[in-house]
Scaffold this motif. Structure first.
Motif, PDB file in Angstrom:
ATOM      1  N   THR A 181      -3.661   9.310 -17.069  1.00 15.98           N
ATOM      2  CA  THR A 181      -4.622   8.208 -17.012  1.00 15.98           C
ATOM      3  C   THR A 181      -3.937   6.874 -16.797  1.00 15.98           C
ATOM      4  O   THR A 181      -4.393   6.045 -15.997  1.00 15.98           O
ATOM      5  N   ASN A 182      -2.839   6.655 -17.500  1.00 12.60           N
ATOM      6  CA  ASN A 182      -2.154   5.368 -17.473  1.00 12.60           C
ATOM      7  C   ASN A 182      -0.862   5.434 -16.680  1.00 12.60           C
ATOM      8  O   ASN A 182      -0.218   6.486 -16.589  1.00 12.60           O
ATOM      9  N   PHE A 183      -0.482   4.293 -16.118  1.00 16.56           N
ATOM     10  CA  PHE A 183       0.806   4.188 -15.459  1.00 16.56           C
ATOM     11  C   PHE A 183       1.922   4.145 -16.490  1.00 16.56           C
ATOM     12  O   PHE A 183       1.737   3.657 -17.611  1.00 16.56           O
ATOM     13  N   HIS A 184       3.083   4.673 -16.104  1.00 18.33           N
ATOM     14  CA  HIS A 184       4.309   4.517 -16.873  1.00 18.33           C
ATOM     15  C   HIS A 184       5.292   3.703 -16.041  1.00 18.33           C
ATOM     16  O   HIS A 184       5.207   3.669 -14.816  1.00 18.33           O
ATOM     17  N   GLU A 185       6.226   3.079 -16.710  1.00 16.53           N
ATOM     18  CA  GLU A 185       7.243   2.326 -15.976  1.00 16.53           C
ATOM     19  C   GLU A 185       7.998   3.206 -14.996  1.00 16.53           C
ATOM     20  O   GLU A 185       8.372   2.778 -13.904  1.00 16.53           O
ATOM     21  N   ARG A 186       8.214   4.465 -15.356  1.00 17.44           N
ATOM     22  CA  ARG A 186       8.990   5.343 -14.477  1.00 17.44           C
ATOM     23  C   ARG A 186       8.235   5.635 -13.180  1.00 17.44           C
ATOM     24  O   ARG A 186       8.852   6.001 -12.174  1.00 17.44           O
ATOM     25  N   ASP A 187       6.888   5.505 -13.177  1.00 15.37           N
ATOM     26  CA  ASP A 187       6.136   5.692 -11.946  1.00 15.37           C
ATOM     27  C   ASP A 187       6.550   4.643 -10.916  1.00 15.37           C
ATOM     28  O   ASP A 187       6.682   4.940  -9.722  1.00 15.37           O
ATOM     29  N   PHE A 188       6.779   3.430 -11.366  1.00 12.48           N
ATOM     30  CA  PHE A 188       7.185   2.354 -10.464  1.00 12.48           C
ATOM     31  C   PHE A 188       8.646   2.520 -10.044  1.00 12.48           C
ATOM     32  O   PHE A 188       9.000   2.232  -8.899  1.00 12.48           O
ATOM     33  N   ILE A 189       9.479   2.986 -10.967  1.00 12.46           N
ATOM     34  CA  ILE A 189      10.887   3.238 -10.627  1.00 12.46           C
ATOM     35  C   ILE A 189      10.979   4.357  -9.594  1.00 12.46           C
ATOM     36  O   ILE A 189      11.703   4.251  -8.593  1.00 12.46           O
ATOM     37  N   ASN A 190      10.231   5.452  -9.826  1.00 13.69           N
ATOM     38  CA  ASN A 190      10.214   6.557  -8.862  1.00 13.69           C
ATOM     39  C   ASN A 190       9.710   6.082  -7.501  1.00 13.69           C
ATOM     40  O   ASN A 190      10.240   6.473  -6.453  1.00 13.69           O
ATOM     41  N   ALA A 191       8.663   5.240  -7.519  1.00 15.30           N
ATOM     42  CA  ALA A 191       8.115   4.740  -6.260  1.00 15.30           C
ATOM     43  C   ALA A 191       9.135   3.882  -5.527  1.00 15.30           C
ATOM     44  O   ALA A 191       9.259   3.956  -4.298  1.00 15.30           O
ATOM     45  N   ALA A 192       9.870   3.054  -6.263  1.00 14.27           N
ATOM     46  CA  ALA A 192      10.900   2.219  -5.631  1.00 14.27           C
ATOM     47  C   ALA A 192      11.967   3.094  -4.974  1.00 14.27           C
ATOM     48  O   ALA A 192      12.417   2.811  -3.855  1.00 14.27           O
ATOM     49  N   ILE A 193      12.359   4.161  -5.648  1.00 13.60           N
ATOM     50  CA  ILE A 193      13.358   5.070  -5.084  1.00 13.60           C
ATOM     51  C   ILE A 193      12.810   5.756  -3.838  1.00 13.60           C
ATOM     52  O   ILE A 193      13.515   5.945  -2.838  1.00 13.60           O
ATOM     53  N   ASP A 194      11.528   6.143  -3.886  1.00 13.34           N
ATOM     54  CA  ASP A 194      10.906   6.765  -2.714  1.00 13.34           C
ATOM     55  C   ASP A 194      10.840   5.809  -1.526  1.00 13.34           C
ATOM     56  O   ASP A 194      10.801   6.249  -0.372  1.00 13.34           O
ATOM     57  N   ARG A 195      10.822   4.513  -1.777  1.00 12.29           N
ATOM     58  CA  ARG A 195      10.714   3.543  -0.692  1.00 12.29           C
ATOM     59  C   ARG A 195      12.071   3.198  -0.073  1.00 12.29           C
ATOM     60  O   ARG A 195      12.123   2.556   0.989  1.00 12.29           O
ATOM     61  N   LEU A 196      13.168   3.617  -0.699  1.00 10.66           N
ATOM     62  CA  LEU A 196      14.488   3.221  -0.207  1.00 10.66           C
ATOM     63  C   LEU A 196      14.719   3.670   1.227  1.00 10.66           C
ATOM     64  O   LEU A 196      15.106   2.863   2.084  1.00 10.66           O
TER      65      LEU A 196
ATOM     66  N   SER B 153       0.828  -1.209   0.000  1.00 13.70           N
ATOM     67  CA  SER B 153       0.000   0.000   0.000  1.00 13.70           C
ATOM     68  C   SER B 153       0.860   1.256   0.000  1.00 13.70           C
ATOM     69  O   SER B 153       0.504   2.266  -0.629  1.00 13.70           O
ATOM     70  N   ASP B 154       2.013   1.199   0.686  1.00 16.04           N
ATOM     71  CA  ASP B 154       2.907   2.360   0.702  1.00 16.04           C
ATOM     72  C   ASP B 154       3.478   2.632  -0.681  1.00 16.04           C
ATOM     73  O   ASP B 154       3.545   3.784  -1.126  1.00 16.04           O
ATOM     74  N   MET B 155       3.886   1.569  -1.378  1.00 19.35           N
ATOM     75  CA  MET B 155       4.441   1.759  -2.710  1.00 19.35           C
ATOM     76  C   MET B 155       3.355   2.162  -3.695  1.00 19.35           C
ATOM     77  O   MET B 155       3.612   2.958  -4.615  1.00 19.35           O
ATOM     78  N   GLN B 156       2.145   1.648  -3.540  1.00 21.53           N
ATOM     79  CA  GLN B 156       1.037   2.062  -4.395  1.00 21.53           C
ATOM     80  C   GLN B 156       0.808   3.567  -4.296  1.00 21.53           C
ATOM     81  O   GLN B 156       0.579   4.235  -5.309  1.00 21.53           O
ATOM     82  N   MET B 157       0.894   4.090  -3.080  1.00 20.40           N
ATOM     83  CA  MET B 157       0.706   5.520  -2.898  1.00 20.40           C
ATOM     84  C   MET B 157       1.778   6.308  -3.647  1.00 20.40           C
ATOM     85  O   MET B 157       1.482   7.308  -4.308  1.00 20.40           O
ATOM     86  N   GLN B 158       3.034   5.837  -3.589  1.00 19.13           N
ATOM     87  CA  GLN B 158       4.115   6.533  -4.277  1.00 19.13           C
ATOM     88  C   GLN B 158       3.959   6.431  -5.793  1.00 19.13           C
ATOM     89  O   GLN B 158       4.258   7.376  -6.519  1.00 19.13           O
ATOM     90  N   VAL B 159       3.465   5.284  -6.283  1.00 20.90           N
ATOM     91  CA  VAL B 159       3.221   5.139  -7.720  1.00 20.90           C
ATOM     92  C   VAL B 159       2.166   6.141  -8.169  1.00 20.90           C
ATOM     93  O   VAL B 159       2.303   6.793  -9.210  1.00 20.90           O
ATOM     94  N   MET B 160       1.106   6.277  -7.395  1.00 23.82           N
ATOM     95  CA  MET B 160       0.027   7.198  -7.753  1.00 23.82           C
ATOM     96  C   MET B 160       0.487   8.651  -7.701  1.00 23.82           C
ATOM     97  O   MET B 160       0.080   9.469  -8.524  1.00 23.82           O
ATOM     98  N   ILE B 161       1.347   8.954  -6.750  1.00 24.81           N
ATOM     99  CA  ILE B 161       1.897  10.317  -6.686  1.00 24.81           C
ATOM    100  C   ILE B 161       2.709  10.607  -7.937  1.00 24.81           C
ATOM    101  O   ILE B 161       2.610  11.693  -8.519  1.00 24.81           O
ATOM    102  N   SER B 162       3.519   9.641  -8.371  1.00 25.09           N
ATOM    103  CA  SER B 162       4.323   9.830  -9.574  1.00 25.09           C
ATOM    104  C   SER B 162       3.444   9.936 -10.812  1.00 25.09           C
ATOM    105  O   SER B 162       3.729  10.725 -11.719  1.00 25.09           O
ATOM    106  N   ARG B 163       2.369   9.165 -10.866  1.00 29.33           N
ATOM    107  CA  ARG B 163       1.499   9.199 -12.028  1.00 29.33           C
ATOM    108  C   ARG B 163       0.804  10.547 -12.165  1.00 29.33           C
ATOM    109  O   ARG B 163       0.607  11.057 -13.270  1.00 29.33           O
ATOM    110  N   GLY B 164       0.425  11.139 -11.034  1.00 30.64           N
ATOM    111  CA  GLY B 164      -0.242  12.442 -11.082  1.00 30.64           C
ATOM    112  C   GLY B 164      -1.584  12.380 -11.784  1.00 30.64           C
ATOM    113  O   GLY B 164      -2.424  11.517 -11.504  1.00 30.64           O
ATOM    114  N   ASP B 165      -1.772  13.283 -12.742  1.00 26.47           N
ATOM    115  CA  ASP B 165      -3.050  13.377 -13.444  1.00 26.47           C
ATOM    116  C   ASP B 165      -3.124  12.481 -14.676  1.00 26.47           C
ATOM    117  O   ASP B 165      -4.144  12.469 -15.381  1.00 26.47           O
TER     118      ASP B 165
END
Length: 419
Positions: free
Chosen positions: A329-344, A315-327
């Motif tokens: 519509t679709n997810f990008h791979e970089r949203d997950f990469i950014n979220a992983a970095i935010d979780r470090l 759930s914590d990483m999902q929140m970071q993915v959504m923050i990266s996605r912003g407005d």
């Protein structure tokens, strides 16, 4: 005369002490860390630390005493390599500007202490009680400074990850489309960026730079997508990254991640790992293998979409993915990469561990490792105790050709719990 001369009239008087288990050395550490934020220059910091060092450590924690520096200005000047006039000026600033001391020296500047016949101690000098009273505020400032340092570290990681992806795409696309004006312009912008960051670069400047880098990465990915659609050919060299089209189909990481379906899935339990993330004592144990056919794992990998990957995140990483996605519509791979970095940082993973992982196996696989580690903190049988050590162990296993990310993701899906 100093009020210490009238100690007999102030029996049972108590003074502020350092909070919790803090000691004098902790005060010195805090001052070193926050001096720039306070506007304290190197000379002022050097002098105040020298003066603190002249106090009695026990006086900072004894409510019956106040910490006092009895050393003369000439001695402090000698210790710090400054002249007495400079020390005098700094003492004035410490009292009137920073509010850290109270000058209770004699009129002629004399500083001393001695015990009178009745056993009372007579003291004259530089009193540090105001600094003790300021400690809660300074600790809060230290936390703010540390937070800013973390913010800069996270932003640097995101910028570096995006730049690595840009470099990889340029190396793949330019030989195929050498006459492309778009690629030429994007390459020129890429080479114009600084290779390293100044240590004092602000989070705001890094955030602005991340915006520039992200824009170039988006344009490169759009170019690659367009060319891929025009050719209608499965160009593996151009499309190695997770697709972020409306179909949200994910390349199953067969290139950067070897699938060893016949192997047992490794337990990521780590014991007594060092603070820097080392995991030399990773247990050589294996969890009981999931009784699934290897074709099921491969089918899962072939059908793995960004939406499904999102469902596998904590759930914590999902929140970071959504923050990266912003407005978007679709997810990008970089949203997950950014979220992983935010979780470090929350996971206690040192940035160097992630950099090593990304260098060994690529950004996507490194991101998937963090995703797995984040979720497996709550593994019902073998929860990960040291995420940093686990990531370094996974990097070593990848180098040895023994890492099985797809089967591990499949295991998350089969387990179906949430973290």
């Amino acid at each position: 005369m100093s009020r210490y001369a009238h100690a007999s009239q102030n029996e049972a008087k108590t003074f502020p002490v350092l909070p919790g288990n803090m000691q004098r050395s902790d005060v010195e550490r805090v001052l070193r860390r926050i001096a720039p934020a306070l506007g304290m220059n190197d000379g002022q910091l050097t002098v105040v630390l020298a003066m603190i060092d002249e106090t009695r450590p026990s006086d900072w924690t004894d409510p019956a005493m106040e910490p006092v520096c009895f050393s003369m200005q000439s001695n402090i000047a000698y210790q710090t390599g400054k002249d007495e006039r400079t020390v005098r000026r700094i003492e004035k600033a410490l009292e009137q500007v920073f509010g850290f001391i109270r000058n209770e020296a004699a009129m002629n500047g004399r500083r001393c202490r001695y015990r009178k016949a009745n056993g009372e101690e007579f003291r004259q000098g530089i009193v540090f009680t105001p600094l003790i009273e300021a400690i809660p505020r300074l600790i809060s400032l230290e936390a703010d400074v540390a937070s800013g340092r973390i913010d800069r570290s996270v932003l640097k990681q995101k910028v570096s990850a995006a730049k690595r992806r840009i470099k990889s795409l340029l190396m793949e696309l330019q030989p195929v489309y050498p006459e492309s004006q778009i690629l030429s312009e994007l390459a020129q912008e890429f080479t114009g960026w600084p290779a390293r960051y100044n240590a004092s670069v602000s989070a705001s400047a890094l955030r602005d730079h991340l915006g520039e880098v992200s824009t170039v990465l988006e344009e490169l990915q759009a170019f690659a997508e367009t060319k891929h659609e025009e050719s209608a050919l499965p160009d593996r060299d151009v499309r190695r990254y997770i697709q972020d089209t409306t179909q949200e189909k994910i390349v199953p990481c067969n290139d950067p991640v070897e699938i060893w379906a016949a192997r047992k899935r490794a337990s990521m339990d780590v014991c007594a790992a060092q603070p820097d993330g080392r995991a030399d004592c990773l247990e050589k144990q294996y969890a009981a293998p999931d009784r699934v056919h290897k074709d099921d794992v491969r089918s899962f990998g072939a059908r793995l979409t960004l939406n499904r990957l999102f469902s596998l995140c904590s759930s914590d990483m999902q929140m970071q993915v959504m923050i990266s996605r912003g407005d978007r519509t679709n997810f990008h791979e970089r949203d997950f990469i950014n979220a992983a970095i935010d979780r470090l940082h929350p996971l206690g993973i040192h940035p160097s561990a992630y950099q090593d992982a990304a260098g060994e196996m690529g950004e996507i696989a490194a991101m998937l490792c963090v995703l797995l580690i984040d979720r497996n903190r709550f593994h019902p049988v073998t929860p990960i105790a040291n995420p940093g050590g686990a990531l370094r162990a996974m990097t070593r296993r990848h180098a040895a050709g023994q890492l099985n990310l797809v089967q591990s993701l499949f295991g998350l899906m089969k387990r179906g719990d949430t973290g």
